[in-house]
Design an enzyme around this catalytic site. Structure first.
Site, short mmCIF file in Angstrom:
data_model
loop_
_atom_site.label_atom_id
_atom_site.label_comp_id
_atom_site.label_asym_id
_atom_site.label_seq_id
_atom_site.Cartn_x
_atom_site.Cartn_y
_atom_site.Cartn_z
N SER A 38 0.71 -1.15 0.02
CA SER A 38 0.12 0.07 0.05
C SER A 38 0.77 1.22 0.01
O SER A 38 0.53 2.28 -0.21
CB SER A 38 -1.06 0.02 1.13
OG SER A 38 -1.67 -1.15 1.43
N THR A 39 2.05 1.15 0.41
CA THR A 39 2.99 2.48 0.49
C THR A 39 3.17 2.94 -1.01
O THR A 39 3.41 3.97 -1.19
CB THR A 39 4.27 2.12 1.28
OG1 THR A 39 4.91 0.98 0.65
CG2 THR A 39 4.12 1.98 2.56
#
Lengths: 139, 592
Positions: B290-291
């Site tokens: 998700s980063t």
């Protein structure tokens, strides 16, 4: 058998009689003696001087070598001291010493907004009060 | 019998001839030796008298940004023996054994060898060498040798690196800048008499060694220590296998701290397993999860595919090309803005936007942000990560990569992505070295790495506001990273971990990467944990981020900065069943 007969000694001419000649220059010296003596002295001085210079140079080189060795020693000593300082200043050691002294890392940090200088950002509690008012509340 | 008559003249002639012959022979030999073969004899004579000694240069020191030594060399004493001059090896071994702490039998074997030189103790303490000298053992002597020391022990060991027994750099910056640190050896040429004494008036030449250059790093010892301590606590608390924390200045690329676990002590590199010595932040890759959604978001915003306030209909799962992609927790279909999609880390919402973006543009922006490329840090063993060409993408590659799986980056690469956002959309190459100091003490600042614009400043600004919402809004996933008094912009990540050497996943990588103060970013911090329990970056990595960022802001005296007004309404319904600090249900990123 015939007997060998020595040959007759050759007849020398008569030795002239020696007589004293009055007024002669009996003690005449060889020409240039003074020059030779002087030159010899000068050469001796020069040679001696060269030898002395050579000895001085050799002594200086030994002294230079000794000083250089001393410089190397002092440089190494300086590095050892820097190493000890760096070790003593290492954050792990400082944190350990601080913890042993009862110091703690503060959990929170607040920014105070004073009347003369405004710190930008969300107002911290107590909000809007001057620094004096805040400090005066402290025991 | 008649007498033999010798004529004196004939005798003299014969004698003269003999003398002439003898003289001619001597003269001829002299001509040969002094003239024709003079070079050879001069060489022979020189070899007997002239000795050449190499003077090793002093290795340069490595300092942190406050000029405190992280690596320094000092002279130690190597104790050696010439066995040919040891009359009684057994007695010598018995005398030396207790002093050196070595087995007598082993020493005796060494001292009995048919050799002119054996090491007994390499780079030993000078006090020990004095004790050995005091024994006055024939054939035993000492010589000075330089040894490398790391006064802060394990601190920043992966950045500083280590050296081998001959002071050659074998890892980290010791290896990268080995030539600069080593310097140039010197030389002494002198004539010695048969007893080994120098002849003062003899031939001599002295070329002094040139000391190596010193390195001044961008590292801050205090921030480094805090990062390492926070990492140790996080790994222990959540049972992780390891982790990385990086602290950077976004504007200049200076790396203020870089911590890895497992770690090692560079004073004894041989005592640690080899895999503990590599700088995982630079050499190891992982799927960022998700980063990486900020890259998808940046591409979408920059390409005007979507705006932050555009509303999307987001179910909790979506099927594409025969695969189902889930959000990380079940929820009813929501109508949320794109900003909220990022703040809540919705996979489905991100995939929907990526579908509008297309694989070519997504690939283009991933490359712009540095995926698959060197960061420019010039560190030994740096990996470029992995970014497949669009031609090689499968049908599921676009949704997979949009949510940060199917691509691989190093921790430094992904932290540099956030540094780019913090720097108004301009990517700056990370760097460890601030300056060098040459042998004359002249300070030479290092040239900063190259910079290039990746996205527009406005896009970076919009993304920053979105990321502030991730830490400030009630349902943002990064609330555990919020710092009182500051606005923090950041993103959580919980990505599946690739099984080394085979297809498939096992375990998770948890992360939180962010920057502060959001209104005027001065620091970027990235925390990556390998396989913690629970797996959520919001629970495991975010608190460590907060600890390190809070300390660094305070330590550097950085104030809160200007306040950003974050747009984003509270969610109409909770996205997840757990709170930000509680245990959250595990949810696979993709299922067949």
């Amino acid at each position: 058998m015939a007997v060998a007969r020595p040959r007759p000694r050759p007849v020398r001419p008569g030795r002239p009689r020696l007589t004293v000649i009055p007024g002669g220059r009996l003690h005449r010296r060889a020409p240039g003696v003074r020059f030779v003596v002087l030159a010899s002295l000068i050469i001796a001085v020069l040679v001696f001087g060269l030898v002395l210079l050579h000895i001085t140079l050799a002594q200086s080189s030994f002294e230079l070598h000794r000083v250089h060795g001393r410089v190397v020693e002092e440089e190494d000593r300086y590095r050892r001291m820097r190493y000890e300082i760096a070790r003593a200043e290492s954050p792990a050691k400082v944190a350990q010493a601080a913890a042993a002294a009862g110091l703690v890392v503060p959990e929170e940090q607040r920014y105070l907004i004073t009347s003369s200088a405004v710190a930008e950002g969300p107002p911290a509690e107590p909000g809007g009060e001057g620094l004096k008012a805040v400090l005066s509340k402290q025991p | 019998m008649a007498a033999v008559k010798f004529r004196p003249k004939l005798r003299l002639v014969v004698l003269m001839l003999l003398v002439w012959l003898g003289s001619a022979a001597v003269a001829g030999r002299l001509v040969w030796m002094q003239g024709l073969a003079s070079d050879r004899y001069t060489q022979l004579a020189a070899e007997q008298r002239v000795r050449r000694f190499v003077l090793p240069p002093q290795r340069g020191s490595i300092y942190d940004r406050d000029r405190v030594e992280l690596a320094i060399s000092m002279d130690m004493q190597t104790i050696f023996a010439n066995p040919r001059f040891v009359p009684d090896p057994q007695a010598a071994a018995e005398a030396l054994g207790p002093v050196l702490g070595l087995e007598v039998s082993m020493l005796e074997e060494k001292l009995s060898r048919e050799s002119g030189f054996v090491y007994l103790a390499r780079k030993a303490d000078p006090a020990l060498a004095e004790t050995v000298k005091g024994l006055r053992l024939p054939g035993i002597d000492t010589v000075a040798e330089s040894k490398r020391f790391y006064p802060a022990s394990k601190l920043a060991s992966h950045v500083v690196g280590f050296v081998g027994v001959d002071n050659e750099g074998l890892g980290g910056l010791e290896q990268r800048h080995d030539r600069l640190l080593t310097g140039t050896p010197g030389e002494v040429l002198m004539e010695r008499d048969p007893r080994g004494r120098p002849i003062p008036a003899g031939r001599s030449r002295f070329i002094p060694p040139t000391a190596g250059h010193d390195l001044i790093l961008a590292l801050d010892r205090q921030i480094q220590f805090t990062a390492e301590s926070a990492l140790v606590r996080a790994v222990e608390q959540f049972g992780a296998k390891g982790g990385t924390i990086i602290v950077m200045k976004p504007g200049s690329g200076e790396v203020l701290a870089l911590a890895n676990l497992p770690t090692f002590d560079p004073n004894e590199p041989g005592n640690a397993p080899a895999d503990t010595r590599r700088n995982r932040a630079v050499t190891d890759v992982y799927e960022p999860g998700s980063t990486s959604k900020v890259v998808t978001a940046a591409a979408a915003l920059e390409s005007h595919v979507i705006k932050a306030a555009d509303v999307l209909h987001v179910p909790d799962r979506i099927a594409l090309a025969g695969k189902v992609f889930n959000d990380w927790a079940p929820h009813p279909p929501l109508d949320i803005t794109f900003a909220q999609v990022i703040q809540q880390s919705s996979n489905v919402g991100t995939i929907k936007v990526a579908a509008k973006l297309g694989k070519e543009r997504l690939h283009e922006y991933m490359k712009k942000f540095g995926y698959g490329l060197s960061t420019g840090v010039e560190f030994p063993g740096e990996s470029r990560g992995m970014l497949p060409d669009p031609d090689a993408w499968w049908e599921t590659s676009l949704p997979t990569m949009a949510i940060g799986q199917g691509v691989a980056v190093t921790p430094l690469q992904i932290v540099n992505v956030y540094a780019t956002l913090a720097n108004g959309g301009v990517a700056v190459a990370p760097r460890f070295v601030l300056a060098t100091v040459d042998e004359r003490g002249t300070l030479k600042p290092s040239r900063p790495g190259g910079s290039r614009r990746v996205i527009a400043e406005e896009t970076a600004s919009v993304l920053t506001e979105i990321l502030v919402g991730a830490t400030e809004l009630r349902h943002g996933t990064g609330r555990n990273a919020a710092i009182d008094g500051y606005q923090v912009a950041g993103k959580t990540g919980s990505s599946q971990k690739v099984i080394e050497g085979q297809p498939g996943y096992s375990g998770y990588i948890s992360s939180f990467i962010g920057f502060a103060p959001a209104g005027d970013p001065r620091l970027v911090v990235g925390v990556i944990l390998d396989d913690p329990r629970p797996i959520w970056g919001s629970v495991t990595a975010a608190p460590a981020f907060k600890e390190v960022m809070q300390f660094a802001l305070r330590h550097l005296g950085i104030g809160p900065g200007p306040v950003l007004h974050v747009e984003g309404a509270p969610l109409p319904a909770p996205v997840r069943s757990g709170g930000a600090t509680g245990e959250e249900p595990a949810s696979p990123i993709a299922t067949d």
